[in-house]
Design a protein around this motif. Structure first.
Motif, PDB file in Angstrom:
ATOM      1  N   ALA A 313       9.121  31.040  40.399  1.00 49.56           N
ATOM      2  CA  ALA A 313       9.446  32.461  40.407  1.00 49.56           C
ATOM      3  C   ALA A 313      10.921  32.622  40.756  1.00 49.56           C
ATOM      4  CB  ALA A 313       8.566  33.206  41.421  1.00 49.56           C
ATOM      5  N   LEU A 314      11.402  33.861  40.640  1.00 47.86           N
ATOM      6  CA  LEU A 314      12.795  34.163  40.942  1.00 47.86           C
ATOM      7  C   LEU A 314      12.886  34.994  42.213  1.00 47.86           C
ATOM      8  CD1 LEU A 314      14.057  35.132  37.370  1.00 47.86           C
ATOM      9  CD2 LEU A 314      14.486  32.992  38.588  1.00 47.86           C
ATOM     10  N   ALA A 315      13.877  34.707  43.025  1.00 51.68           N
ATOM     11  CA  ALA A 315      14.108  35.456  44.266  1.00 51.68           C
ATOM     12  C   ALA A 315      15.558  35.921  44.306  1.00 51.68           C
ATOM     13  CB  ALA A 315      13.814  34.586  45.482  1.00 51.68           C
ATOM     14  N   ASP A 316      15.754  37.101  44.895  1.00 53.46           N
ATOM     15  CA  ASP A 316      17.108  37.543  45.191  1.00 53.46           C
ATOM     16  C   ASP A 316      17.652  36.703  46.348  1.00 53.46           C
ATOM     17  OD1 ASP A 316      16.493  39.569  43.401  1.00 53.46           O
ATOM     18  OD2 ASP A 316      16.017  41.015  44.981  1.00 53.46           O
ATOM     19  N   VAL A 317      18.958  36.618  46.423  1.00 48.31           N
ATOM     20  CA  VAL A 317      19.582  36.003  47.595  1.00 48.31           C
ATOM     21  C   VAL A 317      20.619  36.968  48.150  1.00 48.31           C
ATOM     22  CG1 VAL A 317      19.221  33.647  46.780  1.00 48.31           C
ATOM     23  CG2 VAL A 317      21.381  34.806  46.266  1.00 48.31           C
ATOM     24  N   VAL A 413       7.356  40.782  48.565  1.00 49.60           N
ATOM     25  CA  VAL A 413       8.097  40.798  47.298  1.00 49.60           C
ATOM     26  C   VAL A 413       9.455  40.138  47.531  1.00 49.60           C
ATOM     27  CG1 VAL A 413       9.019  42.220  45.439  1.00 49.60           C
ATOM     28  CG2 VAL A 413       6.934  42.934  46.624  1.00 49.60           C
ATOM     29  N   MET A 414       9.777  39.161  46.699  1.00 51.92           N
ATOM     30  CA  MET A 414      11.003  38.375  46.906  1.00 51.92           C
ATOM     31  C   MET A 414      12.161  38.813  46.006  1.00 51.92           C
ATOM     32  SD  MET A 414      10.026  36.024  49.159  1.00 51.92           S
ATOM     33  CE  MET A 414      10.800  34.418  48.966  1.00 51.92           C
ATOM     34  N   ASP A 415      11.929  39.801  45.152  1.00 51.34           N
ATOM     35  CA  ASP A 415      12.968  40.182  44.174  1.00 51.34           C
ATOM     36  C   ASP A 415      13.082  41.699  44.060  1.00 51.34           C
ATOM     37  OD1 ASP A 415      10.355  40.142  43.019  1.00 51.34           O
ATOM     38  OD2 ASP A 415      11.258  40.345  41.048  1.00 51.34           O
ATOM     39  N   ASP A 416      13.043  42.412  45.194  1.00 58.68           N
ATOM     40  CA  ASP A 416      13.108  43.870  45.145  1.00 58.68           C
ATOM     41  C   ASP A 416      14.527  44.405  45.101  1.00 58.68           C
ATOM     42  OD1 ASP A 416      13.877  43.344  47.744  1.00 58.68           O
ATOM     43  OD2 ASP A 416      11.996  44.022  48.628  1.00 58.68           O
ATOM     44  N   PRO A 488      20.835  39.624  42.633  1.00 56.17           N
ATOM     45  CA  PRO A 488      19.444  39.722  42.155  1.00 56.17           C
ATOM     46  C   PRO A 488      18.991  38.486  41.377  1.00 56.17           C
ATOM     47  CG  PRO A 488      20.697  41.717  41.624  1.00 56.17           C
ATOM     48  CD  PRO A 488      21.689  40.673  42.055  1.00 56.17           C
ATOM     49  N   LYS A 489      17.773  38.039  41.683  1.00 54.64           N
ATOM     50  CA  LYS A 489      17.078  36.972  40.953  1.00 54.64           C
ATOM     51  C   LYS A 489      17.964  35.753  40.719  1.00 54.64           C
ATOM     52  CE  LYS A 489      13.720  39.906  38.538  1.00 54.64           C
ATOM     53  NZ  LYS A 489      13.934  41.154  39.290  1.00 54.64           N
ATOM     54  N   ALA A 490      18.729  35.388  41.730  1.00 53.92           N
ATOM     55  CA  ALA A 490      19.687  34.293  41.575  1.00 53.92           C
ATOM     56  C   ALA A 490      19.064  32.923  41.809  1.00 53.92           C
ATOM     57  CB  ALA A 490      20.863  34.486  42.530  1.00 53.92           C
ATOM     58  N   LEU A 491      17.930  32.873  42.528  1.00 52.74           N
ATOM     59  CA  LEU A 491      17.335  31.587  42.891  1.00 52.74           C
ATOM     60  C   LEU A 491      15.968  31.414  42.234  1.00 52.74           C
ATOM     61  CD1 LEU A 491      17.239  29.009  44.713  1.00 52.74           C
ATOM     62  CD2 LEU A 491      16.098  30.437  46.445  1.00 52.74           C
ATOM     63  N   ALA A 492      15.797  30.288  41.529  1.00 58.11           N
ATOM     64  CA  ALA A 492      14.471  29.903  41.032  1.00 58.11           C
ATOM     65  C   ALA A 492      13.837  28.972  42.063  1.00 58.11           C
ATOM     66  CB  ALA A 492      14.591  29.204  39.685  1.00 58.11           C
ATOM     67  N   TYR A 493      12.595  29.256  42.427  1.00 55.30           N
ATOM     68  CA  TYR A 493      11.918  28.447  43.441  1.00 55.30           C
ATOM     69  C   TYR A 493      10.484  28.199  43.006  1.00 55.30           C
ATOM     70  CZ  TYR A 493       9.789  32.860  44.888  1.00 55.30           C
ATOM     71  OH  TYR A 493       9.098  34.045  44.896  1.00 55.30           O
TER      72      TYR A 493
END
Length: 498
Positions: A313-317, A413-416, A488-493
């Protein structure tokens, strides 16, 4: 023309005597002893305190319901006995109104109006039910039994019991604003993306930080057994962690970067993964593993399953720009923030809460930790987005955390796309008393000392005096300015599918 009504008796008094007459006419039996004992068990709130002690053994909502019930009972008892019994003096039923075998002995000497037993019983049941409705339903028969027992034993008139019950329900509703029912936490969602499947760890390079809280000599061998095809690199005590992480990511054939360590180590690895556009596999292994928990890889089994299948999934950092050193010649550095950052007393609060949580549960541990932290702490003067404050805590979360109060714990939620900004200030008069009272009554989130908002950029200036800053659990001293922004959505984990 003469009235047929007895002089000096209101319709309430006549109704009371009518109802008591019916109770008096009930046949005697074992129920008389039952109601006497039930009534006596509720003296001084003993029945409800004992019930709360049992409920407190069960963490979560049940324990919270017990606390709310006791607070409501305490308020109801004080208002009933101190205020209304003084304002509304009334004689209790006389022995001739009920059979002698049923009449309570010795009879209380205080005013009959209102019933303190009824107020406490209803307050506790309703207060607990506002937090956990099923528990309120289960307690209702006992509360109603106590209320009725006061009429059955001649301790009160029926109107005393009704008025006391109304006061008890009112106390529970009032204290709901002091100890509010928390809104529900939204469901976990993920911004699903594609990532390489890593069967047996093929294409996976893992960096292991030996400073991780749970590191043992056999840790690396255990990881090699789980991921037999992975490249595993150990960060020794005398080596620069970031250099070791970069060297691990540079290993030939690396498709994904794995990291074993606490939140600080995970944050450093995330910065490398973002820079190289490769997915990150977080393995729980440090003292604190907040990102692993929120990512769904809080256990090694979950992490392995996600890596084997390529579930990601993608997460903001958050990007944190830190300025240290002299004002005319500042030293500027940038960090990746995955979880939280804070200025002030928040790190002490978190440490105390984590220590108390296994024994007390999350909500109560947060309250006790707040009391201990702020009873002796001092506020810090800061400028937050140009507004000057005296601050107990300046807290920023990368993403919305829940509950929305002083003790955030969960991030579903990891990408709000937002920063969760929470300030607890000391700008108002009697700041410490206000703070401790809001903690006691559970009104920190709604108090004037608390400022909750969301933003995509935040700037904090210490005004020339260096401040202590924590980013993902790592302390930075001598910081003069700090700026936050969201990428936004900079990290794939790697993360199991919800």
């Amino acid at each position: 023309m003469q009235s047929s009504k007895p002089p000096g008796r209101s319709w309430v008094s006549r109704l009371d005597r009518y109802l008591v007459g019916h109770v008096s006419g009930l046949p005697g039996g074992n129920h008389d002893a039952f109601f006497r004992r039930l009534s006596a068990s509720a003296n001084q709130g003993k029945l409800w305190m004992g019930t709360a002690a049992v409920l407190a053994l069960f963490p979560g909502k049940t324990r919270r319901a017990a606390v709310h019930g006791l607070i409501a009972q305490g308020v109801a008892s004080a208002v009933t006995n101190v205020v209304f019994k003084t304002l509304l003096p009334r004689t209790r039923p006389l022995p001739e109104h009920l059979p002698v075998f049923r009449f309570v002995h010795p009879q209380p000497t205080s005013s009959s109006m209102p019933s303190g037993h009824s107020a406490s019983a209803v307050a506790f049941a309703v207060g607990a039910g506002l937090v956990r409705p099923a528990l309120g339903v289960a307690l209702a028969p006992a509360a109603l039994g106590v209320a009725y027992s006061r009429v059955h034993t001649g301790a009160h008139w029926p109107s005393d019991v009704i008025f006391g019950s109304i006061l008890g329900a009112g106390a529970a509703l009032v204290t709901r604003h002091w100890w509010p029912v928390r809104p529900p936490i939204p469901p976990t969602t993920r911004a699903v993306t594609s990532a390489p499947a890593l069967p047996g760890g093929e294409g996976l390079s893992i960096v292991v930080n030996t400073l991780g809280g749970s590191f043992k000599e056999e840790t690396a061998a255990a990881l090699q057994e789980i991921f037999p095809k992975a490249h595993i690199n150990i960060a020794q005590l005398d080596e620069e962690l970031v250099q070791r992480i970069n060297a691990t990511a540079d290993h030939p054939g690396t498709l994904a970067l794995g990291v074993w360590g606490g939140d600080g180590t995970v944050g450093a690895a995330a910065a490398v993964a973002v820079e190289r556009s490769i997915p990150l596999l977080v393995l729980p292994g440090g003292t604190l593993n907040h990102f692993a928990r929120d990512a769904g890889t809080g256990s090694l089994k979950e992490a392995v399953a996600a890596a084997e299948k390529g579930d990601a999934a993608l997460a903001d950092v958050g990007v944190v720009t830190v300025e240290r050193g002299l004002a005319g010649n500042p030293e500027v550095s940038r960090l990746i923030m995955l979880n939280t950052s804070s200025v002030g007393l928040y790190p002490n609060l978190v440490r105390r809460r984590e220590y108390l949580q296994p024994a007390l549960g999350k909500p109560l541990a947060g309250v006790v930790a707040m009391f201990r932290t702020f009873a002796a702490g001092t506020p810090t003067t800061l400028s937050v987005d140009g507004v000057r404050h005296k601050v107990w805590i300046a807290y920023l979360g990368r993403g919305r955390y829940y509950p929305r109060d002083h003790a955030p714990l969960i991030r579903p939620v990891m990408d709000d796309g937002v920063l969760d900004v929470r300030l607890i200030t000391a700008d108002e008069s009697f700041a410490r008393l206000r703070l401790l009272w809001s903690v006691l009554t559970g009104t920190v989130a709604s108090s004037r000392i608390t400022h909750l908002r969301e933003a995509t950029e935040v700037r904090i200036d210490a005004g020339g005096a260096p401040m202590a800053l924590a980013v993902d659990g790592e302390a930075l001293a001598g910081v003069r300015k700090v700026a936050y922004e969201v990428r936004p959505k900079a990290l794939a984990y790697y993360s199991p599918r919800p």
